[in-house]
Design an enzyme around this catalytic site. Structure first.
Site, PDB file in Angstrom:
ATOM      1  N   ASP A   1      -5.663   8.539  10.378  1.00  0.00           N
ATOM      2  CA  ASP A   1      -4.298   8.133  10.679  1.00  0.00           C
ATOM      3  C   ASP A   1      -3.822   8.668  12.009  1.00  0.00           C
ATOM      4  OD1 ASP A   1      -3.809   6.670   8.287  1.00  0.00           O
ATOM      5  OD2 ASP A   1      -3.713   8.570   7.208  1.00  0.00           O
TER       6      ASP A   1
ATOM      7  N   GLU B   1       0.854  -1.183   0.000  1.00  0.00           N
ATOM      8  CA  GLU B   1       0.000   0.000   0.000  1.00  0.00           C
ATOM      9  C   GLU B   1       0.891   1.234   0.000  1.00  0.00           C
ATOM     10  OE1 GLU B   1      -2.878   0.125   3.105  1.00  0.00           O
ATOM     11  OE2 GLU B   1      -3.501  -1.948   2.791  1.00  0.00           O
TER      12      GLU B   1
END
Length: 259
Positions: free
Chosen positions: A58, A47
């Site tokens: 995040d 990824e």
């Protein structure tokens, strides 16, 4: 066949390992080296993070990496150019992971076309509303044979999970918790029950478990309850500490995953 579909079709019983890193961090020009080294070391899928100034899902590690990448000058145009330069050397699936805003500015059709030109097999867009996926993004992505990967969490209803399973292809990203990204020492009883519940649904799509995997216990739990595990924050931390030396960061990661 799309490389993501090929990976899971050819590794039905394998315990796959996918790694995430943020393009442009710790160095602007390191993207190709990270990808080719991970492939050489046996990582099944990669990824590649698209840096964004407001990464809501995040944790601090990936936020910091994104900030550094933006300071270094990384953007989608640069990233696609870097990926295109190694397209013929990359045999494993590459999945771009990024937020909707930069992709919209780039243009959905142009994004999908650039993914094909750069050898990208899929994309994860955490803040893409599912209705917009169905009505706007999916028709274009299907045209380019690009897989748009959807996330589920412990809070996602069974009805919603089955709807996602029916309308997506490639794999389902099974988030281990509703929290932001980051490492965890273990998965508690509630997370284990969540894993078992999803297993019992017998979904059509394979699943990968991510968020919080950083040691042998969390890795085993993920690989025992899905097709494999996705590791982000731990690898990003090590890559930054080792100043972009991918082999050293991987050696340290594999050591941590053995404990």
């Amino acid at each position: 066949m799309n490389k993501i579909n090929s990976l899971f079709a050819n590794n039905k019983d394998a315990k796959l390992l996918s790694l995430y890193f943020c393009a442009g961090s710790p160095t602007l020009e390191g993207t190709a080296d990270v990808i080719l080294t991970l492939q050489r070391r046996g990582i099944a899928m990669i990824e590649v993070g698209i840096p964004f100034s407001d990464p809501l899902a995040d944790g601090p590690v990936i936020q910091s990496a994104a900030t550094q990448a933006l300071k270094n000058g990384m953007n989608l145009k640069t990233l696609f150019s870097q990926l295109a330069s190694i397209k013929d050397q990359v045999e494993i699936p590459l999945v771009l992971m990024g937020y909707l805003n930069p992709i919209l500015h780039y243009g959905i059709e142009q994004f999908c076309q650039s993914c094909v030109d750069a050898g990208v097999s899929g994309a994860i867009i955490p803040d893409l509303p599912f209705d917009d996926y169905l009505n706007i993004v999916k028709p274009v992505a299907d045209k380019y044979d690009l897989r748009i990967i959807m996330l589920i969490t412990p809070e996602t209803s069974e009805e919603r999970i089955r709807f996602i399973d029916d309308h997506t292809d490639g794999f389902i990203y099974m988030v281990s918790s509703a929290a932001i990204t980051g490492t965890q020492r273990s998965f508690d009883d509630a997370k284990q029950a969540y894993f078992r519940r999803i297993n019992a649904m017998n979904l059509r799509n394979p699943r990968m478990i991510g968020f919080g995997i950083s040691n042998a216990q969390t890795l085993k739990a993920a690989q025992d309850n899905a097709s494999g595990a996705i590791i982000g924050s731990k690898f990003v931390t090590l890559l930054n500490e080792d100043k972009g030396n991918v082999d050293t960061a991987l050696d340290r990661l594999f050591e941590a995953l053995s404990k």
